[in-house]
Design a protein around this motif. Structure first.
Motif, PDB file in Angstrom:
ATOM      1  N   ALA A 150       0.817  -1.214   0.000  1.00 24.15           N
ATOM      2  CA  ALA A 150       0.000   0.000   0.000  1.00 24.15           C
ATOM      3  C   ALA A 150       0.853   1.268   0.000  1.00 24.15           C
ATOM      4  O   ALA A 150       0.426   2.314  -0.499  1.00 24.15           O
ATOM      5  CB  ALA A 150      -0.944  -0.005   1.197  1.00 24.15           C
ATOM      6  N   ALA A 151       2.066   1.180   0.552  1.00 21.76           N
ATOM      7  CA  ALA A 151       2.954   2.342   0.607  1.00 21.76           C
ATOM      8  C   ALA A 151       3.790   2.488  -0.673  1.00 21.76           C
ATOM      9  O   ALA A 151       4.569   3.430  -0.799  1.00 21.76           O
ATOM     10  CB  ALA A 151       3.875   2.232   1.818  1.00 21.76           C
ATOM     11  N   GLY A 152       3.638   1.537  -1.605  1.00 19.42           N
ATOM     12  CA  GLY A 152       4.373   1.606  -2.861  1.00 19.42           C
ATOM     13  C   GLY A 152       5.723   0.925  -2.845  1.00 19.42           C
ATOM     14  O   GLY A 152       6.509   1.087  -3.775  1.00 19.42           O
ATOM     15  N   HIS A 153       6.013   0.134  -1.805  1.00 20.24           N
ATOM     16  CA  HIS A 153       7.271  -0.601  -1.724  1.00 20.24           C
ATOM     17  C   HIS A 153       7.142  -1.947  -2.424  1.00 20.24           C
ATOM     18  O   HIS A 153       6.198  -2.695  -2.151  1.00 20.24           O
ATOM     19  CB  HIS A 153       7.681  -0.831  -0.263  1.00 20.24           C
ATOM     20  N   LEU A 154       8.094  -2.238  -3.291  1.00 22.37           N
ATOM     21  CA  LEU A 154       8.087  -3.506  -4.017  1.00 22.37           C
ATOM     22  C   LEU A 154       8.929  -4.529  -3.272  1.00 22.37           C
ATOM     23  O   LEU A 154      10.061  -4.246  -2.885  1.00 22.37           O
ATOM     24  CB  LEU A 154       8.646  -3.308  -5.429  1.00 22.37           C
ATOM     25  N   THR A 155       8.355  -5.715  -3.038  1.00 20.99           N
ATOM     26  CA  THR A 155       9.094  -6.813  -2.428  1.00 20.99           C
ATOM     27  C   THR A 155       8.933  -8.049  -3.296  1.00 20.99           C
ATOM     28  O   THR A 155       7.968  -8.174  -4.050  1.00 20.99           O
ATOM     29  CB  THR A 155       8.592  -7.147  -1.001  1.00 20.99           C
ATOM     30  N   ILE A 156       9.891  -8.943  -3.170  1.00 20.74           N
ATOM     31  CA  ILE A 156       9.802 -10.247  -3.837  1.00 20.74           C
ATOM     32  C   ILE A 156       9.637 -11.265  -2.731  1.00 20.74           C
ATOM     33  O   ILE A 156      10.431 -11.311  -1.794  1.00 20.74           O
ATOM     34  CB  ILE A 156      11.047 -10.534  -4.683  1.00 20.74           C
ATOM     35  N   ARG A 157       8.588 -12.060  -2.828  1.00 25.57           N
ATOM     36  CA  ARG A 157       8.230 -12.986  -1.754  1.00 25.57           C
ATOM     37  C   ARG A 157       7.960 -14.370  -2.315  1.00 25.57           C
ATOM     38  O   ARG A 157       7.301 -14.508  -3.335  1.00 25.57           O
ATOM     39  CB  ARG A 157       6.956 -12.519  -1.043  1.00 25.57           C
ATOM     40  N   ASP A 158       8.441 -15.376  -1.616  1.00 26.32           N
ATOM     41  CA  ASP A 158       8.042 -16.753  -1.912  1.00 26.32           C
ATOM     42  C   ASP A 158       6.838 -17.046  -1.027  1.00 26.32           C
ATOM     43  O   ASP A 158       6.883 -16.825   0.186  1.00 26.32           O
ATOM     44  CB  ASP A 158       9.172 -17.730  -1.618  1.00 26.32           C
ATOM     45  N   VAL A 159       5.761 -17.527  -1.656  1.00 28.08           N
ATOM     46  CA  VAL A 159       4.490 -17.726  -0.952  1.00 28.08           C
ATOM     47  C   VAL A 159       3.996 -19.144  -1.190  1.00 28.08           C
ATOM     48  O   VAL A 159       4.005 -19.629  -2.324  1.00 28.08           O
ATOM     49  CB  VAL A 159       3.436 -16.702  -1.427  1.00 28.08           C
ATOM     50  N   GLU A 160       3.559 -19.776  -0.099  1.00 26.25           N
ATOM     51  CA  GLU A 160       2.865 -21.060  -0.195  1.00 26.25           C
ATOM     52  C   GLU A 160       1.380 -20.723  -0.303  1.00 26.25           C
ATOM     53  O   GLU A 160       0.743 -20.374   0.682  1.00 26.25           O
ATOM     54  CB  GLU A 160       3.138 -21.898   1.052  1.00 26.25           C
ATOM     55  N   PRO A 161       0.812 -20.784  -1.513  1.00 26.10           N
ATOM     56  CA  PRO A 161      -0.574 -20.345  -1.683  1.00 26.10           C
ATOM     57  C   PRO A 161      -1.555 -21.302  -1.023  1.00 26.10           C
ATOM     58  O   PRO A 161      -1.394 -22.514  -1.085  1.00 26.10           O
ATOM     59  CB  PRO A 161      -0.756 -20.320  -3.198  1.00 26.10           C
ATOM     60  N   VAL A 162      -2.559 -20.724  -0.371  1.00 19.48           N
ATOM     61  CA  VAL A 162      -3.580 -21.521   0.304  1.00 19.48           C
ATOM     62  C   VAL A 162      -4.901 -21.438  -0.449  1.00 19.48           C
ATOM     63  O   VAL A 162      -5.513 -22.451  -0.762  1.00 19.48           O
ATOM     64  CB  VAL A 162      -3.762 -21.062   1.771  1.00 19.48           C
ATOM     65  N   THR A 163      -5.338 -20.226  -0.758  1.00 18.79           N
ATOM     66  CA  THR A 163      -6.605 -20.054  -1.465  1.00 18.79           C
ATOM     67  C   THR A 163      -6.676 -18.646  -2.034  1.00 18.79           C
ATOM     68  O   THR A 163      -5.844 -17.793  -1.729  1.00 18.79           O
ATOM     69  CB  THR A 163      -7.806 -20.318  -0.522  1.00 18.79           C
ATOM     70  N   CYS A 164      -7.671 -18.411  -2.854  1.00 24.33           N
ATOM     71  CA  CYS A 164      -7.977 -17.081  -3.357  1.00 24.33           C
ATOM     72  C   CYS A 164      -9.387 -16.747  -2.901  1.00 24.33           C
ATOM     73  O   CYS A 164     -10.239 -17.628  -2.803  1.00 24.33           O
ATOM     74  CB  CYS A 164      -7.897 -17.026  -4.875  1.00 24.33           C
ATOM     75  N   LEU A 165      -9.613 -15.479  -2.608  1.00 24.35           N
ATOM     76  CA  LEU A 165     -10.938 -15.066  -2.165  1.00 24.35           C
ATOM     77  C   LEU A 165     -11.209 -13.633  -2.561  1.00 24.35           C
ATOM     78  O   LEU A 165     -10.317 -12.918  -3.014  1.00 24.35           O
ATOM     79  CB  LEU A 165     -11.079 -15.248  -0.650  1.00 24.35           C
TER      80      LEU A 165
END
Length: 163
Positions: A90-105
């Motif tokens: 939300a503040a405009g900072h870009l990060t690269i993250r590895d994510v274990e996806p659980v679901t979409c909603l």
């Protein structure tokens, strides 16, 4: 004429159907499928503005670039594989993250990917419109029960005491 038994869809079933529709873009099949989903909603008691807004979001096509990323995320949920996100907060900072996806909603007017963020070591909800890029990996994700990781849930007093 045969008797027909009608069953209500669960919230998880509605979310899964809506995510599947999100991949279809704006083609003729998606129009028909969204009309069917709206018809299913006609039989629900929707006197809550949050629910009404959420359902409108569920039945609105995603922009093509967001739909492509959504398809990659949904495939990773199904295959239980880690994905690498480029995420603009939300503040405009870009990060690269590895994510274990659980679901979409969907909540109100936004789609979210819910997953275990390895960078923050916790469950996070990532807004689709802030996900700049999605890269599939071959890394296996641990199994997570979606019911335990859904944000935006109303918590009952009994569940608050247990938490």
């Amino acid at each position: 004429m045969a008797n027909v038994t009608r069953h209500s869809l669960t919230a998880a079933e509605i979310a899964a159907l809506a995510l599947s529709l999100a991949h279809l873009g704006a083609g003729p099949q998606s129009v028909t499928a969204r009309r069917g989903l709206r018809h299913a909603f006609d039989h629900l008691d929707l006197d809550d503005d949050v629910i009404a807004t959420t359902l409108a979001t569920l039945t609105t096509p995603l922009p093509p670039d967001v739909a492509r990323r959504a398809r990659l995320m949904a495939n990773a949920v199904t295959a239980r594989l880690v994905i690498r996100l480029q995420y603009l907060d939300a503040a405009g900072h870009l990060t690269i993250r590895d994510v274990e996806p659980v679901t979409c909603l969907v909540h109100r007017e936004f789609w979210y990917l819910v997953g275990w963020c390895r960078l923050r070591r916790g469950i996070r909800a990532f807004r689709f419109d802030r996900i700049v890029a999605v890269e599939p990996t071959d890394l296996p994700a641990r199994p997570h029960l979606p019911e335990r990781y859904l944000p935006f849930q109303r918590r009952t007093a009994k569940r608050r005491k247990a938490a």
